[in-house]
Design an enzyme around this catalytic site. Structure first.
Site, mmCIF file in Angstrom:
data_model
loop_
_atom_site.group_PDB
_atom_site.id
_atom_site.type_symbol
_atom_site.label_atom_id
_atom_site.label_comp_id
_atom_site.label_asym_id
_atom_site.label_seq_id
_atom_site.Cartn_x
_atom_site.Cartn_y
_atom_site.Cartn_z
ATOM 1 N N ALA A 20 25.415 11.891 42.057
ATOM 2 C CA ALA A 20 24.449 10.752 43.088
ATOM 3 C C ALA A 20 22.869 11.591 43.270
ATOM 4 O O ALA A 20 22.556 11.323 44.073
ATOM 5 C CB ALA A 20 25.326 11.033 44.203
ATOM 6 N N LEU A 22 22.416 14.190 44.391
ATOM 7 C CA LEU A 22 21.888 14.724 45.774
ATOM 8 C C LEU A 22 21.621 16.061 46.233
ATOM 9 O O LEU A 22 21.558 16.450 47.937
ATOM 10 C CB LEU A 22 23.686 15.319 46.841
ATOM 11 C CG LEU A 22 24.814 13.297 46.312
ATOM 12 C CD1 LEU A 22 25.944 13.590 47.087
ATOM 13 C CD2 LEU A 22 23.681 12.474 47.543
ATOM 14 N N SER A 23 21.356 16.892 45.525
ATOM 15 C CA SER A 23 20.914 18.326 45.662
ATOM 16 C C SER A 23 19.559 18.601 45.313
ATOM 17 O O SER A 23 19.196 19.296 44.237
ATOM 18 C CB SER A 23 21.804 18.727 45.172
ATOM 19 O OG SER A 23 22.989 19.528 46.058
ATOM 20 N N GLU A 164 25.924 29.994 52.324
ATOM 21 C CA GLU A 164 26.354 28.741 51.251
ATOM 22 C C GLU A 164 27.827 29.690 50.479
ATOM 23 O O GLU A 164 28.072 29.568 49.371
ATOM 24 C CB GLU A 164 25.586 28.595 50.028
ATOM 25 C CG GLU A 164 24.372 28.154 51.172
ATOM 26 C CD GLU A 164 24.185 26.191 50.672
ATOM 27 O OE1 GLU A 164 25.196 26.047 49.515
ATOM 28 O OE2 GLU A 164 24.192 25.394 51.750
ATOM 29 N N HIS A 232 20.971 28.955 44.328
ATOM 30 C CA HIS A 232 22.325 29.945 45.010
ATOM 31 C C HIS A 232 21.384 31.406 44.290
ATOM 32 O O HIS A 232 20.866 30.837 42.731
ATOM 33 C CB HIS A 232 23.508 29.643 44.617
ATOM 34 C CG HIS A 232 23.926 28.264 45.410
ATOM 35 N ND1 HIS A 232 25.026 27.387 45.142
ATOM 36 C CD2 HIS A 232 24.164 28.668 47.043
ATOM 37 C CE1 HIS A 232 24.633 27.432 45.913
ATOM 38 N NE2 HIS A 232 24.504 26.894 46.814
ATOM 39 N N CYS A 350 30.124 28.443 39.142
ATOM 40 C CA CYS A 350 30.302 28.572 40.680
ATOM 41 C C CYS A 350 31.605 27.602 40.861
ATOM 42 O O CYS A 350 32.095 27.425 42.107
ATOM 43 C CB CYS A 350 29.287 26.627 40.244
ATOM 44 S SG CYS A 350 27.474 26.930 40.356
HETATM 45 O O1 SUG Z 1 25.358 22.509 45.746
HETATM 46 N N1 SUG Z 1 25.453 20.203 42.856
HETATM 47 C C1 SUG Z 1 25.874 21.707 43.432
HETATM 48 C C2 SUG Z 1 26.595 22.763 42.594
HETATM 49 C C3 SUG Z 1 26.412 24.231 43.294
HETATM 50 C C4 SUG Z 1 26.313 25.363 42.211
HETATM 51 N N2 SUG Z 1 27.058 26.478 42.782
HETATM 52 C C5 SUG Z 1 27.037 27.617 43.155
HETATM 53 N N3 SUG Z 1 25.476 27.954 42.357
HETATM 54 N N4 SUG Z 1 27.972 28.191 43.243
HETATM 55 C C6 SUG Z 1 25.182 22.336 44.721
HETATM 56 O O2 SUG Z 1 23.734 21.935 43.844
HETATM 57 C C7 SUG Z 1 25.563 17.751 43.015
HETATM 58 C C8 SUG Z 1 26.014 16.918 44.151
HETATM 59 C C9 SUG Z 1 25.375 15.366 42.813
HETATM 60 O O3 SUG Z 1 24.286 15.206 42.797
HETATM 61 O O4 SUG Z 1 26.328 13.806 42.903
HETATM 62 C C10 SUG Z 1 25.532 20.048 43.669
HETATM 63 O O5 SUG Z 1 25.763 19.410 45.239
#
Ligand code: SUG
Length: 420
Positions: A20, A22-23, A164, A232, A350
């Site tokens: 989606a 979202l990040s 986080e 991160h 992750c």
């Molecule tokens: O928080 N992706 C996560 C990925 C997390 C990775 N974790 C570590 N690096 N430890 C984030 O950005 C994407 C969801 C979306 O776009 O649908 C997302 O949330």
């Protein structure tokens, strides 16, 4: 009694896994926004990684996916699936709890003044879709680590301080069961992108865990790394026992940090990957540092469990082959296919939360064996959606399918009590 050891708890990839976008600041999430996802394949990839690690002789646990879409969260926002704005609906649907490295920060018992293993659930408040993970995650931590003789589980650091979890935390020690030095990495600015870990949150966690200030380090993540997509720290650095493996541009004040690390933990072996050999851009697309750096049993040395993308990036693979051919502590490279998670910016590291503990003190329902992974894989094969396109999120049939799938998994793992 089994001995205190590192246990990797992986988040089982939930049936609502989708792309989606979202990040903000997570390049893969933005690039793949709007693509169709493959939740069944995603979960099977995650299970195969766990199986791979068990076969290496590592101790493995898992967490259940959370209840998605989060109807309670939508109701608190005065809306529901059918009428929510698309980005809110997608946030309610996100399977983002799969990235267990963001579930909590862990300080093993030898580091804490009271001799217990401390866990603080991460508030994940910077990203709306992750901000509503913590209550479901906390419920699982309280169940898995209910033995208060050994564990102390803390609620989240209060807003507005972003936390986080373990993705921004590294621990150096001679061996896992001994006292360590904990490095908390925070961001101050990431140019166009948010700095998701705030120093105030890192300090709060260190205080709540009762750590000795002589064995704690607060390190600033480099602005350049965040701006390049390292949302991160675990995208540009990883540690295991006495080894710190980091990109040259991971930290804002590298020389000062390394001097402090060497002073507080003289046994450290720092492996810095020069930008001239692996650019920050290659490090981020390949997720070279989002490897699980683990100690293999029987004096097998250390291994990097890497995403296959690292092998596919020539500069990265050449660097790694030279590294293991030399006399560093890292001796083995194990590429694993977690491409469905990678397409949302989540590599092997992750997907896991490291807890140092005696496995016998953990609720056995969260501990993996290869037989249990077979049972979970059967549930996934039978109930996980094959594919989700973003425009399907309004679909009642999808919502029902996702809810049934998770419930079947809870039943299979005797964890139906998590169905709040
Ligand atoms: O928080 N992706 C996560 C990925 C997390 C990775 N974790 C570590 N690096 N430890 C984030 O950005 C994407 C969801 C979306 O776009 O649908 C997302 O949330």
């Amino acid at each position: 009694m089994a001995k205190v050891q590192e246990i990797n708890f992986d988040g089982i990839i939930g049936p609502s896994h989708n792309y989606a976008g979202l990040s903000l600041g997570n390049i893969a999430s933005s690039t793949n926004a709007g693509e169709a996802s493959y939740p069944r394949e995603a979960a099977l990839q995650g299970l195969a990684k766990m199986r791979h690690n068990i076969e290496l002789g590592l101790t493995q646990g898992f967490f259940m996916p959370l209840d998605r879409p989060n109807i309670g969260w939508l109701n608190a926002l005065g809306t529901q699936i059918s009428s929510a704005e698309p980005h809110i609906r997608a946030a309610a649907y996100s399977a983002s709890s799969m990235w267990a490295a963001n579930a909590a920060t862990i300080s093993p018992a030898p580091d804490a003044i009271d001799g217990k293993c401390h866990l603080t659930v991460a508030n994940l408040q910077t990203m709306p879709h992750r901000s509503h993970e913590w209550p479901g995650t906390l419920a699982q931590l309280q169940l898995a680590f209910a033995n208060l003789e050994y564990f102390a589980v803390h609620g989240p650091v209060p807003s507005p301080f972003g936390d986080e979890g373990a993705a921004n935390h590294m621990r150096l020690c001679v061996s896992h069961g001994e006292t360590g030095v904990e490095i908390f990495v925070y961001g101050q600015s990431g140019g166009p992108f948010p700095a998701r870990q705030h120093v105030e949150a890192s300090k709060a966690v260190a205080r709540k865990h009762g750590l000795d200030s002589g064995r704690v380090i607060f390190a600033q993540q480099s602005e350049k790394a965040i701006a390049a997509g390292a949302f991160h720290n675990d995208v540009v650095a990883v540690a295991n026992e006495n080894v710190l493996f980091a990109h040259e541009e991971a930290f804002e004040h590298r020389e000062e940090l390394y001097a402090e690390v060497q002073r507080k933990f003289p046994e450290v072996e720092i492996i810095t990957v020069p930008a001239a050999k692996v650019s920050l851009a290659d490090a981020i697309t390949s997720y070279l540092f989002n490897a699980q750096l683990v100690t293999l049993p029987d004096n097998g040395g250390m291994a990097l469990i890497l995403p296959t993308e690292a092998k596919a990036t020539p500069a990265v693979w050449t660097y790694l082959e030279d590294l293991v051919a030399g006399n560093s502590a890292i001796r083995t490279l194990c590429p694993v296919d977690v491409r469905q998670s990678m397409a949302n910016g989540g590599g092997p590291a992750c997907l896991r939360l490291r807890v140092v503990a005696d496995p016998d003190t953990v609720d056995p329902r969260f501990m993996a064996t290869s037989e249990k992974l077979d049972v979970i894989a059967e549930v996934v094969e039978q109930f996980w959606p094959d594919t989700i396109a973003p425009d399907q999120l309004t679909d009642d049939a999808l919502r029902e399918k996702v809810q049934i799938a998770r419930n079947e998994l809870l039943k299979a793992c005797a964890l139906i009590e998590l169905d709040a």
